[in-house]
Design a protein around this motif. Structure first.
Motif, PDB file in Angstrom:
ATOM      1  N   TYR A 283       0.870  -1.170   0.000  1.00 56.54           N
ATOM      2  CA  TYR A 283       0.000   0.000   0.000  1.00 56.54           C
ATOM      3  C   TYR A 283       0.907   1.220   0.000  1.00 56.54           C
ATOM      4  CZ  TYR A 283      -3.677  -3.214   1.252  1.00 56.54           C
ATOM      5  OH  TYR A 283      -4.566  -4.248   1.243  1.00 56.54           O
ATOM      6  N   LEU A 284       0.850   2.008  -1.064  1.00 54.83           N
ATOM      7  CA  LEU A 284       1.792   3.123  -1.179  1.00 54.83           C
ATOM      8  C   LEU A 284       1.043   4.419  -1.397  1.00 54.83           C
ATOM      9  CD1 LEU A 284       4.330   1.344  -3.507  1.00 54.83           C
ATOM     10  CD2 LEU A 284       4.595   1.751  -1.066  1.00 54.83           C
ATOM     11  N   ASN A 285       1.669   5.486  -0.957  1.00 50.42           N
ATOM     12  CA  ASN A 285       1.044   6.800  -1.059  1.00 50.42           C
ATOM     13  C   ASN A 285       1.660   7.570  -2.224  1.00 50.42           C
ATOM     14  OD1 ASN A 285      -0.380   9.096  -0.490  1.00 50.42           O
ATOM     15  ND2 ASN A 285       1.047   9.789   1.092  1.00 50.42           N
ATOM     16  N   MET A 286       0.805   8.171  -3.046  1.00 48.27           N
ATOM     17  CA  MET A 286       1.297   9.041  -4.111  1.00 48.27           C
ATOM     18  C   MET A 286       1.379  10.449  -3.526  1.00 48.27           C
ATOM     19  SD  MET A 286       2.184   9.253  -7.271  1.00 48.27           S
ATOM     20  CE  MET A 286       1.485   8.077  -8.407  1.00 48.27           C
ATOM     21  N   SER A 287       2.589  10.968  -3.371  1.00 48.90           N
ATOM     22  CA  SER A 287       2.736  12.269  -2.720  1.00 48.90           C
ATOM     23  C   SER A 287       2.384  13.387  -3.701  1.00 48.90           C
ATOM     24  CB  SER A 287       4.160  12.455  -2.221  1.00 48.90           C
ATOM     25  OG  SER A 287       4.992  12.692  -3.333  1.00 48.90           O
ATOM     26  N   ARG A 288       2.312  14.599  -3.182  1.00 49.49           N
ATOM     27  CA  ARG A 288       1.977  15.743  -4.029  1.00 49.49           C
ATOM     28  C   ARG A 288       3.026  15.974  -5.097  1.00 49.49           C
ATOM     29  NH1 ARG A 288      -2.356  17.858  -1.567  1.00 49.49           N
ATOM     30  NH2 ARG A 288      -2.403  17.413   0.629  1.00 49.49           N
ATOM     31  N   GLU A 289       4.257  15.585  -4.789  1.00 47.50           N
ATOM     32  CA  GLU A 289       5.324  15.740  -5.770  1.00 47.50           C
ATOM     33  C   GLU A 289       5.329  14.586  -6.748  1.00 47.50           C
ATOM     34  OE1 GLU A 289       6.069  15.882  -2.343  1.00 47.50           O
ATOM     35  OE2 GLU A 289       5.679  18.034  -2.392  1.00 47.50           O
ATOM     36  N   LYS A 290       4.283  13.770  -6.741  1.00 44.49           N
ATOM     37  CA  LYS A 290       4.158  12.635  -7.650  1.00 44.49           C
ATOM     38  C   LYS A 290       5.229  11.592  -7.389  1.00 44.49           C
ATOM     39  CE  LYS A 290       0.651  13.340 -10.488  1.00 44.49           C
ATOM     40  NZ  LYS A 290      -0.373  12.348 -10.747  1.00 44.49           N
ATOM     41  N   GLN A 291       5.570  11.438  -6.100  1.00 46.01           N
ATOM     42  CA  GLN A 291       6.496  10.371  -5.757  1.00 46.01           C
ATOM     43  C   GLN A 291       5.713   9.292  -5.030  1.00 46.01           C
ATOM     44  OE1 GLN A 291       9.383  12.649  -3.574  1.00 46.01           O
ATOM     45  NE2 GLN A 291      10.934  12.261  -5.133  1.00 46.01           N
ATOM     46  N   LEU A 292       6.091   8.056  -5.282  1.00 49.32           N
ATOM     47  CA  LEU A 292       5.425   6.942  -4.631  1.00 49.32           C
ATOM     48  C   LEU A 292       6.195   6.643  -3.352  1.00 49.32           C
ATOM     49  CD1 LEU A 292       2.969   5.575  -5.655  1.00 49.32           C
ATOM     50  CD2 LEU A 292       4.384   3.817  -6.717  1.00 49.32           C
ATOM     51  N   LEU A 293       5.528   6.818  -2.185  1.00 49.58           N
ATOM     52  CA  LEU A 293       6.260   6.759  -0.921  1.00 49.58           C
ATOM     53  C   LEU A 293       5.754   5.649  -0.026  1.00 49.58           C
ATOM     54  CD1 LEU A 293       6.437  10.524   0.069  1.00 49.58           C
ATOM     55  CD2 LEU A 293       8.184   9.142  -1.032  1.00 49.58           C
ATOM     56  N   THR A 294       6.668   5.105   0.792  1.00 48.00           N
ATOM     57  CA  THR A 294       6.232   4.245   1.884  1.00 48.00           C
ATOM     58  C   THR A 294       5.925   5.157   3.061  1.00 48.00           C
ATOM     59  OG1 THR A 294       8.430   4.007   2.781  1.00 48.00           O
ATOM     60  CG2 THR A 294       7.757   2.401   1.119  1.00 48.00           C
TER      61      THR A 294
END
Lengths: 458, 650
Positions: free
Chosen positions: A349-360
């Motif tokens: 389950y990953l978060n797409m950050s505002r900077e369009k990065q896929l983050l843990t």
């Protein structure tokens, strides 16, 4: 002709029609019969309501029976009603991701002995317990509402204490209706999150001890029991006791009854299937080991089902989210779900950050090349499948990353979740390695020279 | 048509042919009722000319009344269209166009108070009626001319003008916004109170009626303590006036009690302050010499007010209730004694007292001491002996006592049974029989399985009654529903009758789907009530089946029952959630009872449709029910031995 054609079959405007008009617009006295009919109607309505209440009561009773006879896992408390969820939304956001969560143990800290404490995590739903305004509310880590009950926590419904608020963290076992407390953040308005983990744990145990009898009875004032897992220092002998449960002790025949007690507990709580004990014989030492390893003991000396071991740094402060000072470790003996987790495909389950990065959750950046993933809206959590991974801090690469769909989680995967299955599948951290490490640390431990203050008297 | 109209008009210009003219106006009325869309423009002008002329000439009252009715009908149509606001049926604002002429005319007509005792106020009241409808449509626009009219006439020396002002006042109550109305009433209150003491009794009556209307429609004003005090202080003495006035005052109190009822958590309400005084006055009023005047039954209206005052009383008057109770019982005993002040009306008073006993019992509830309850039952039974037969109010009062006492009612049950039998068997009195069926249901709920000795006689009798074609259809609905009550109350003891009852329910359900809604508008609620009672009855029976531990009796009916539920879920009744909840409850019960055995039935699309429908309800209980049903259904649909993994841990 008009007489016969135009007017036959039609009423002329009569006194009745006139009266009807007056009654319709409230310009006439209410008819006594109408009042009587109205009263009767009200009575019928009341009877209908009583009937409905009766049906609801009977249905509740039958439902409880059906549930207790059915598979206990089938109705986990987290099946929420959708409208409850909708209504819950603002509060849910407020409480989401506020829990301290366990990272998976991926490398063994060098100071397990003597700086860490450990306990067996009880099986159940990890939850937030909030007692205030005369009720106790349970929420899960994503902030979802679980239930509202009365408890003897300060101001939790059973005991009135002004406006005091108490916030705890624990594991709710639906099977026994027990909450095992593991963390305290606030007790009767006293903020404790800045204290060390050791202090917080001691605090819980002391509070539970104060009212041990009350917290262990069911009543209208206390609808669940409160207990806490036994806490150990991270020494090799303690680890053995915690891991094997009673097994180390029951090698002698004298203590066999307690094994039978556990077997009875397993049967009465429908745990046979969960622990895969169908057709297992109690005399078989392998089976005995499996049963004993599955249970640990709480502060009142009663057994509970384990779901992994937790390692907590003595001096760790409370941390919202995944803490480096709260770790968990599992294998097939201490967690009944371990095998089935290994069989499921690897999901992130990953978060797409505002900077369009896929983050843990703990900030690792995941490589992504797929344009489909790039196009996903920012600020949301998504579900992915992967097969393997490689790490180079702060980047991680997940092989065969495949988008599966959106997720409603507020707490998404940390990097240790992604590595856990790989470690587990390759059996990189089995029990004996941890044991050896602790043994080594214990062996090589040299107490630091302590500063001593001398108070000089004249 | 209008050419013909003119022709007739010319030919009857001399008004010698009054009857023809009347029928012609009648035709116009029918046209206005049925052809709203076509009466615009010149035709409306025509109608205006014709009717206004006739209304002005009041000597032919009949025709004037029909003309007013024409305008009222147009108003009705416009109010309906305004509410619907659909494009197909637009409101064409005829009334707005006509108001310039119509309004002054109506105000003028208000003054023509031609009352005799037989008719209620006819022409002036009819125009007040029309005026109130106009106020609903035109709202604020109409308020200021009417207010001018009121202020010009309310203190006029001519009583007819004062009366007209009062009528105009009530007719605009509905049209304005609530806050505006409150301000208006507040300003007018001293004047209105003064008019209660008007020298002319007719004006007094209208004033009292005005108060009844305000209490019904705009009670906010009375929620202020000062206003309430002054109004009550003047209303209560007016009870002593002539029967017509006193009657109106009774209804004012009747409405006040209801609209000032305490909210859920209130421990007191305004009525409590004057409670004793009001009760005393109403009580005296009910037993005054002219209590049964011609056309006006003061005893009835006093008791109606009294009952409402008790029913909507706040908890703090509970202490007085025992006194009321003993007063009721004492008087009841007196009515059976030859020395009773009004022996000719003893039976009427008994009925009224029984009617008042029921709400008191329900209000007291568990606070009703057992020996007093026993006492009441004895007295009512005594009155059955006195009247040589049972009567409906008595049976209903018994039901009230039983409901209040609940499961402690067992000692009295045996005493009641013979009279219950009498009520049920009364051949030609359906009201009495319905009361009996109601009592049976209350007994079943109160006594639960202790009522089982009654089953062997009752159930075959009720089933026969259902088969009998002469039985009134609403009575049949009550009987079907009470069979379900008996089933859920008695559980296992109901077992032997299950087969017969289920067969009956099956044929009743087939009948209920075949019934057509004919011209009779009453049959719509009847068919709905029939279906509801069938569903309730099935619900009760499933409880019994569950307790029998074997479903073999129900098995042959399950397929049909699902079919029936499917049909019902597609009817127009399924638009109301009250009805859907019964369907959902039954589906959940069946899923619970049969589990996996009826999987093929449970996957029918209507099941999830109705559950989803109910889930959207605003009522919490309904949502809970929907969730419960969904849980039951999904439990039944779930494949065996599946193990849900703890996904949260990953």
């Amino acid at each position: 002709k008009m007489e016969s054609e135009g007017l036959t079959g039609k009423k002329t405007f009569s006194a009745e029609e006139f009266k009807e008009r007056l009654v319709k617009n409230g310009f006439s006295l209410p008819d006594m019969n109408e009042i009587k009919a109205q009263k009767e109607f009200q009575r019928q309505k009341k009877i209908k309501a009583t009937k409905e209440a009766f049906f609801a009561m009977v249905r509740g009773k039958y439902m409880a029976e059906a549930e207790s006879s059915a598979d206990p896992e089938s109705s986990m408390i987290s099946d929420k009603e959708p409208e409850e969820e909708k209504k819950d939304k603002p509060e849910r956001v407020h409480y989401a991701a506020k829990m301290q969560l366990y990272q998976y143990l991926d490398k063994i800290p060098s100071d397990l002995y003597p700086k860490w404490l450990m306990y067996a995590i009880p099986e159940g739903t990890k939850c937030f317990i909030i007692a205030c305004d005369g009720a106790t509310t349970l929420r899960d880590k994503n902030g979802f509402f679980l239930m509202k009950i009365n408890t003897l926590l300060p101001n939790g419904g059973g005991e009135v204490k002004g406006k005091a608020k108490t916030i705890l963290q624990g594991v709710y076992s639906k099977r026994d209706n027990i909450i095992y407390l593991t963390e305290v953040m606030m007790w009767a308005d006293e903020l404790l999150i800045d204290g060390s983990a050791e202090y917080r744990i001691l605090f819980i145990h002391t509070k539970l001890k104060e009212k041990v009898a009350l917290f262990n009875t069911f009543s209208g004032e206390n609808e669940v029991m409160f207990r806490a897992p036994q806490i150990f220092e991270c020494s090799k002998s303690n680890l053995n006791v915690l891991y094997y449960g009673l097994f180390m002790q029951i090698a002698t025949p004298a203590s066999l009854p307690s094994l039978e007690g556990l077997a009875l507990y397993i049967k009465s709580h429908n745990l046979v299937a969960l622990l895969k004990l169908e057709n297992a014989e109690l005399t078989n030492p392998e089976v005995q080991k499996r049963i004993c390893c599955a249970f640990a003991y709480d502060n009142t000396g009663n057994p509970y089902l384990k779901d992994g071991l937790a390692f907590i740094h003595r001096e760790g402060v409370f941390f919202m989210g995944y803490s480096e000072y709260a770790l968990q470790w599992k294998d097939h003996l201490v967690s009944p779900y371990y095998d089935s987790i290994l069989q499921t495909p690897m999901i992130a389950y990953l978060n797409m950050s505002r900077e369009k990065q896929l983050l843990t959750h703990d900030g690792f950046i995941i490589d992504k090349t797929d344009p489909e993933i790039d196009a996903l809206p920012a600020g949301k959590v998504y579900k992915f499948a992967y097969t393997n991974m490689s790490l180079s801090d702060p980047y991680a690469k997940l092989d065969d990353l495949k988008y599966l769909g959106p997720s409603n989680k507020f707490v998404w995967s940390s990097i240790s979740h992604l590595t856990f299955k790989l470690i587990a599948k390759r059996n990189m951290l089995p029990y004996h390695i941890i044991f050896q490490q602790i043994e080594m640390q214990e062996h090589s431990f040299v107490p630091k020279p302590q500063l001593t203050f001398l108070i000089l008297s004249d | 048509f209008f050419q013909a109209e003119d022709g007739i008009r010319d030919s009857v210009a001399s008004r010698g042919l009054g009857d023809v003219y009347k029928r012609q106006t009648q035709c116009l009325l029918e046209a206005a009722k049925n052809f709203y869309d076509y009466i615009g423009g010149p035709i409306l002008e025509h109608i205006g000319l014709l009717t206004i002329d006739s209304i002005k000439k009041i000597e032919e009252e009949d025709i004037a009344l029909i003309c007013l009715e024409i305008w009222s009908c147009i108003c009705d149509e416009e109010i309906e269209r305004q509410e619907k606001s659909s494009i197909d049926e637009p409101c064409k604002n005829y009334i707005k166009t006509a108001s310039g002429v119509l309004l002054p005319l109506l105000l003028e007509t208000l003054k023509n108070y031609t009352k005799d005792d037989e008719n209620e106020w006819s022409i002036s009241i009819s125009s007040a009626c029309c005026l109130s409808l106009m106020a609903k449509i035109l709202k604020d626009v109409i308020a200021s001319p009417i207010m001018e009219f009121i202020s010009a006439n309310i203190s006029s020396p001519d009583w007819k003008l004062r009366n007209a002002a009062l009528l105009a006042f009530t007719s605009i109550l509905n049209g304005l916004e609530k806050t505006q109305v409150s301000i208006l009433i507040e300003k007018a209150l001293p004047t209105l109170i003064a008019l209660l003491q008007d020298p002319k009794p007719q004006v007094q009556e209208t004033a009292a009626w005005t108060f009844a209307k305000i209490a019904e429609n705009a009670s906010e004003v009375f929620k202020k303590v000062e206003e309430f005090d002054s109004v009550m202080a003047h209303l209560i003495p007016c009870l002593k006036n002539g029967p017509r006035i006193s009657n109106q005052v009774c209804f004012a109190i009747h409405n006040l009690a209801e609209s000032l009822k305490p909210q859920d958590k209130d421990t007191t309400c305004l009525m409590s302050k004057v409670y004793q005084q009001v009760m005393q006055a109403l009580w005296e009023n009910a037993f005054r010499v002219d209590a049964f005047a011609e056309n006006v039954s003061l005893a009835q209206s006093s008791f109606a007010a009294l009952t409402n005052v008790i029913q909507y009383a706040s908890p703090d008057i509970l202490i007085y209730l025992n006194a009321v109770f003993s007063m009721l019982i004492e008087t009841f005993v007196k009515t059976m004694h030859p020395t009773f002040s009004n022996p000719g009306r003893a039976q009427d008073y008994q009925g009224l007292l029984c009617g008042a006993l029921q709400p008191v019992c329900i209000k007291l509830g568990s606070n009703l001491p057992l020996e007093i309850a026993g006492n009441v039952i004895n007295i009512i039974i005594e009155s059955f002996a006195y009247r040589k037969g049972v009567y409906d109010e008595g049976i209903i009062a018994l039901a009230g006592v039983i409901t209040a006492v609940g499961n402690m009612a067992n000692p009295f049950a045996a005493k009641i049974y013979p009279y219950l039998g009498q009520a049920l068997q009364s051949p030609d009195d359906t009201i009495l029989c319905r009361a009996g069926v109601g009592l049976l249901g209350d007994l079943a709920r109160a006594l639960e399985d202790k009522i089982s000795p009654l089953l062997p006689d009752t159930i075959p009798f009720l089933l026969r009654k259902l088969q009998n074609e002469e039985t009134e259809r609403n009575l049949k609905v009550s009987i079907i529903s009470v069979l379900g009550d008996l089933a859920s109350a008695t559980g296992k003891a109901f077992g032997p009758y299950l087969g017969d009852v289920l067969a009956m329910l099956k044929s009743a359900s087939t009948l209920s789907t075949e019934l057509q809604i004919d011209d009779d508008p009453d049959s719509v609620p009847y068919i709905k009530a029939l279906k509801e009672s069938i569903l309730e009855s099935y619900t009760g029976i499933i409880i019994t089946v569950k307790e029998l531990q074997t479903t073999s009796i129900l098995d042959p009916y399950v397929g049909d029952l699902f079919q029936y539920l499917n049909i019902l879920s597609g009817t127009e009744h399924a638009d109301t959630l009250d009805f859907v909840k019964l369907l959902v409850g039954l589906v959940g019960d069946l899923a619970n009872l049969y589990g996996k055995k009826i999987q093929p039935l449970l996957i029918a699309p209507f099941v999830s449709k109705i559950i989803d429908l109910l889930k959207k309800s605003a009522v919490k209980e309904y949502r809970q029910l929907a969730n419960w049903a969904q849980k039951s259904v999904s439990l039944a649909l779930k494949p065996q031995h599946s193990l849900i993994q703890d996904n949260n841990a990953i």
